[in-house]
Scaffold this motif. Structure first.
Motif, PDB file in Angstrom:
ATOM      1  N   LYS A  23       0.839  -1.197   0.000  1.00  7.86           N
ATOM      2  CA  LYS A  23       0.000   0.000   0.000  1.00  7.86           C
ATOM      3  C   LYS A  23       0.878   1.253   0.000  1.00  7.86           C
ATOM      4  CE  LYS A  23      -4.006   1.986   2.276  1.00  7.86           C
ATOM      5  NZ  LYS A  23      -4.990   1.862   3.362  1.00  7.86           N
ATOM      6  N   GLU A  24       1.910   1.220   0.831  1.00  6.95           N
ATOM      7  CA  GLU A  24       2.825   2.369   0.884  1.00  6.95           C
ATOM      8  C   GLU A  24       3.546   2.545  -0.455  1.00  6.95           C
ATOM      9  OE1 GLU A  24       4.058   2.353   5.609  1.00  6.95           O
ATOM     10  OE2 GLU A  24       5.164   1.096   4.209  1.00  6.95           O
ATOM     11  N   THR A  25       3.936   1.453  -1.056  1.00 10.09           N
ATOM     12  CA  THR A  25       4.604   1.510  -2.357  1.00 10.09           C
ATOM     13  C   THR A  25       3.669   2.096  -3.408  1.00 10.09           C
ATOM     14  OG1 THR A  25       5.893  -0.439  -1.760  1.00 10.09           O
ATOM     15  CG2 THR A  25       5.851   0.161  -4.085  1.00 10.09           C
ATOM     16  N   LYS A  26       2.397   1.690  -3.333  1.00  6.09           N
ATOM     17  CA  LYS A  26       1.413   2.207  -4.287  1.00  6.09           C
ATOM     18  C   LYS A  26       1.203   3.710  -4.099  1.00  6.09           C
ATOM     19  CE  LYS A  26      -2.952   0.915  -6.327  1.00  6.09           C
ATOM     20  NZ  LYS A  26      -4.085   0.011  -6.309  1.00  6.09           N
ATOM     21  N   LEU A  27       1.184   4.169  -2.844  1.00  5.95           N
ATOM     22  CA  LEU A  27       1.041   5.604  -2.578  1.00  5.95           C
ATOM     23  C   LEU A  27       2.253   6.379  -3.110  1.00  5.95           C
ATOM     24  CD1 LEU A  27      -0.456   5.585   1.039  1.00  5.95           C
ATOM     25  CD2 LEU A  27      -1.583   6.317  -1.070  1.00  5.95           C
ATOM     26  N   ILE A  28       3.431   5.809  -2.941  1.00 11.49           N
ATOM     27  CA  ILE A  28       4.639   6.458  -3.468  1.00 11.49           C
ATOM     28  C   ILE A  28       4.580   6.520  -4.986  1.00 11.49           C
ATOM     29  CG2 ILE A  28       7.145   6.180  -3.725  1.00 11.49           C
ATOM     30  CD1 ILE A  28       7.155   5.061  -0.846  1.00 11.49           C
ATOM     31  N   ALA A  29       4.116   5.449  -5.609  1.00 11.20           N
ATOM     32  CA  ALA A  29       3.985   5.418  -7.068  1.00 11.20           C
ATOM     33  C   ALA A  29       3.001   6.484  -7.543  1.00 11.20           C
ATOM     34  CB  ALA A  29       3.540   4.042  -7.530  1.00 11.20           C
ATOM     35  N   GLN A  30       1.908   6.679  -6.793  1.00 11.76           N
ATOM     36  CA  GLN A  30       0.942   7.716  -7.167  1.00 11.76           C
ATOM     37  C   GLN A  30       1.571   9.105  -7.062  1.00 11.76           C
ATOM     38  OE1 GLN A  30      -2.402   7.009  -4.614  1.00 11.76           O
ATOM     39  NE2 GLN A  30      -3.246   5.390  -5.908  1.00 11.76           N
ATOM     40  N   GLY A  31       2.392   9.313  -6.035  1.00  8.07           N
ATOM     41  CA  GLY A  31       3.090  10.600  -5.900  1.00  8.07           C
ATOM     42  C   GLY A  31       4.051  10.835  -7.058  1.00  8.07           C
ATOM     43  N   ILE A  32       4.733   9.780  -7.460  1.00  5.98           N
ATOM     44  CA  ILE A  32       5.652   9.899  -8.594  1.00  5.98           C
ATOM     45  C   ILE A  32       4.868  10.189  -9.867  1.00  5.98           C
ATOM     46  CG2 ILE A  32       7.297   8.617 -10.015  1.00  5.98           C
ATOM     47  CD1 ILE A  32       8.173   7.180  -7.421  1.00  5.98           C
ATOM     48  N   GLU A  33       3.705   9.562 -10.036  1.00  6.47           N
ATOM     49  CA  GLU A  33       2.847   9.827 -11.195  1.00  6.47           C
ATOM     50  C   GLU A  33       2.464  11.290 -11.257  1.00  6.47           C
ATOM     51  OE1 GLU A  33      -0.662   7.393 -11.327  1.00  6.47           O
ATOM     52  OE2 GLU A  33       0.509   5.561 -11.059  1.00  6.47           O
ATOM     53  N   LYS A  34       2.072  11.835 -10.115  1.00  3.63           N
ATOM     54  CA  LYS A  34       1.685  13.252 -10.073  1.00  3.63           C
ATOM     55  C   LYS A  34       2.867  14.144 -10.422  1.00  3.63           C
ATOM     56  CE  LYS A  34      -2.121  12.808  -6.811  1.00  3.63           C
ATOM     57  NZ  LYS A  34      -2.635  13.155  -5.476  1.00  3.63           N
ATOM     58  N   GLY A  35       4.040  13.772  -9.945  1.00  2.21           N
ATOM     59  CA  GLY A  35       5.240  14.550 -10.268  1.00  2.21           C
ATOM     60  C   GLY A  35       5.547  14.523 -11.756  1.00  2.21           C
ATOM     61  N   ILE A  36       5.429  13.342 -12.351  1.00  2.00           N
ATOM     62  CA  ILE A  36       5.667  13.216 -13.786  1.00  2.00           C
ATOM     63  C   ILE A  36       4.634  14.021 -14.564  1.00  2.00           C
ATOM     64  CG2 ILE A  36       5.639  11.597 -15.731  1.00  2.00           C
ATOM     65  CD1 ILE A  36       6.850   9.494 -13.823  1.00  2.00           C
ATOM     66  N   ALA A  37       3.368  13.943 -14.137  1.00  2.00           N
ATOM     67  CA  ALA A  37       2.310  14.701 -14.814  1.00  2.00           C
ATOM     68  C   ALA A  37       2.564  16.205 -14.710  1.00  2.00           C
ATOM     69  CB  ALA A  37       0.956  14.350 -14.216  1.00  2.00           C
ATOM     70  N   LEU A  38       2.994  16.658 -13.538  1.00  2.00           N
ATOM     71  CA  LEU A  38       3.296  18.081 -13.351  1.00  2.00           C
ATOM     72  C   LEU A  38       4.457  18.502 -14.241  1.00  2.00           C
ATOM     73  CD1 LEU A  38       2.788  20.721 -11.804  1.00  2.00           C
ATOM     74  CD2 LEU A  38       4.407  19.898 -10.088  1.00  2.00           C
ATOM     75  N   TYR A  39       5.472  17.673 -14.338  1.00  2.00           N
ATOM     76  CA  TYR A  39       6.631  17.973 -15.184  1.00  2.00           C
ATOM     77  C   TYR A  39       6.203  18.092 -16.643  1.00  2.00           C
ATOM     78  CZ  TYR A  39      11.028  17.346 -17.655  1.00  2.00           C
ATOM     79  OH  TYR A  39      12.089  17.501 -18.500  1.00  2.00           O
ATOM     80  N   LYS A  40       5.386  17.144 -17.101  1.00  2.00           N
ATOM     81  CA  LYS A  40       4.919  17.185 -18.490  1.00  2.00           C
ATOM     82  C   LYS A  40       4.090  18.441 -18.753  1.00  2.00           C
ATOM     83  CE  LYS A  40       4.877  12.234 -19.494  1.00  2.00           C
ATOM     84  NZ  LYS A  40       4.039  11.063 -19.824  1.00  2.00           N
ATOM     85  N   LYS A  41       3.267  18.814 -17.781  1.00  2.00           N
ATOM     86  CA  LYS A  41       2.432  20.005 -17.918  1.00  2.00           C
ATOM     87  C   LYS A  41       3.306  21.250 -18.033  1.00  2.00           C
ATOM     88  CE  LYS A  41      -1.253  22.482 -15.504  1.00  2.00           C
ATOM     89  NZ  LYS A  41      -2.073  22.530 -14.294  1.00  2.00           N
ATOM     90  N   GLN A  42       4.336  21.336 -17.200  1.00  2.00           N
ATOM     91  CA  GLN A  42       5.240  22.486 -17.255  1.00  2.00           C
ATOM     92  C   GLN A  42       5.967  22.550 -18.597  1.00  2.00           C
ATOM     93  OE1 GLN A  42       7.725  21.838 -13.838  1.00  2.00           O
ATOM     94  NE2 GLN A  42       6.327  22.883 -12.446  1.00  2.00           N
ATOM     95  N   GLN A  43       6.384  21.401 -19.109  1.00  2.00           N
ATOM     96  CA  GLN A  43       7.081  21.375 -20.396  1.00  2.00           C
ATOM     97  C   GLN A  43       6.156  21.818 -21.528  1.00  2.00           C
ATOM     98  OE1 GLN A  43      10.395  20.931 -20.797  1.00  2.00           O
ATOM     99  NE2 GLN A  43      10.374  20.911 -18.578  1.00  2.00           N
ATOM    100  N   LYS A  44       4.889  21.421 -21.457  1.00  2.00           N
ATOM    101  CA  LYS A  44       3.934  21.851 -22.477  1.00  2.00           C
ATOM    102  C   LYS A  44       3.723  23.356 -22.415  1.00  2.00           C
ATOM    103  CE  LYS A  44       1.276  17.569 -22.854  1.00  2.00           C
ATOM    104  NZ  LYS A  44      -0.012  16.915 -22.608  1.00  2.00           N
ATOM    105  N   GLU A  45       3.639  23.918 -21.197  1.00  2.00           N
ATOM    106  CA  GLU A  45       3.467  25.357 -21.052  1.00  2.00           C
ATOM    107  C   GLU A  45       4.676  26.104 -21.606  1.00  2.00           C
ATOM    108  OE1 GLU A  45       2.724  26.176 -16.938  1.00  2.00           O
ATOM    109  OE2 GLU A  45       0.787  25.152 -16.950  1.00  2.00           O
ATOM    110  N   ARG A  46       5.867  25.590 -21.330  1.00  2.00           N
ATOM    111  CA  ARG A  46       7.081  26.231 -21.857  1.00  2.00           C
ATOM    112  C   ARG A  46       7.107  26.179 -23.377  1.00  2.00           C
ATOM    113  NH1 ARG A  46      11.330  23.655 -17.577  1.00  2.00           N
ATOM    114  NH2 ARG A  46      10.727  24.949 -15.805  1.00  2.00           N
ATOM    115  N   ALA A  47       6.697  25.056 -23.939  1.00  2.00           N
ATOM    116  CA  ALA A  47       6.678  24.918 -25.394  1.00  2.00           C
ATOM    117  C   ALA A  47       5.670  25.884 -26.014  1.00  2.00           C
ATOM    118  CB  ALA A  47       6.352  23.481 -25.785  1.00  2.00           C
TER     119      ALA A  47
END
Length: 114
Positions: A32-56
């Motif tokens: 369960k803890e691993t899954k929560l960490i994975a969800q946090g990493i997913e959100k981080g990746i999504a935020l990074y992609k969003k920022q890159q799209k805004e910069r582009a």
């Protein structure tokens, strides 16, 4: 007013996040803890992609603005920056060259005369 709509991350992002979470997993950590960490990493990746799209998008806007400006302004800037480059040499090398030739001439005439 824009709504903050959460889009589910792609399957590729989810698997990558889970792989990273499992790679950093502690020995006593639960699934369960691993899954929560994975969800946090997913959100981080999504935020990074969003920022890159805004910069582009911002870069595209700037490029469009720059290309829409009249060309005569760019040409006048080029004309203003043209300068005449004059290379000026230092006098010392020429002086040393002349003195060496003079020294060889004096040596030649003195040694020939003796």
């Amino acid at each position: 007013m824009a709504k903050n709509v959460y889009q589910k991350p792609s399957l590729e992002t989810q698997t990558e996040a889970l792989k990273i979470a499992k790679a950093t997993q502690r020995p006593a950590q639960t699934k369960k803890e691993t899954k929560l960490i994975a969800q946090g990493i997913e959100k981080g990746i999504a935020l990074y992609k969003k920022q890159q799209k805004e910069r582009a998008r911002e870069l595209n806007r700037k490029l469009k603005r720059a290309s829409s400006q009249p060309q005569h302004f760019a040409e006048s800037e080029d004309q203003e920056t043209l300068e005449r480059i004059v290379f000026r040499q230092h006098w010392l090398p020429w002086l040393l060259l002349g003195l060496s030739w003079l020294g060889w001439a004096v040596y030649f005439f003195v040694s020939r005369g003796s």
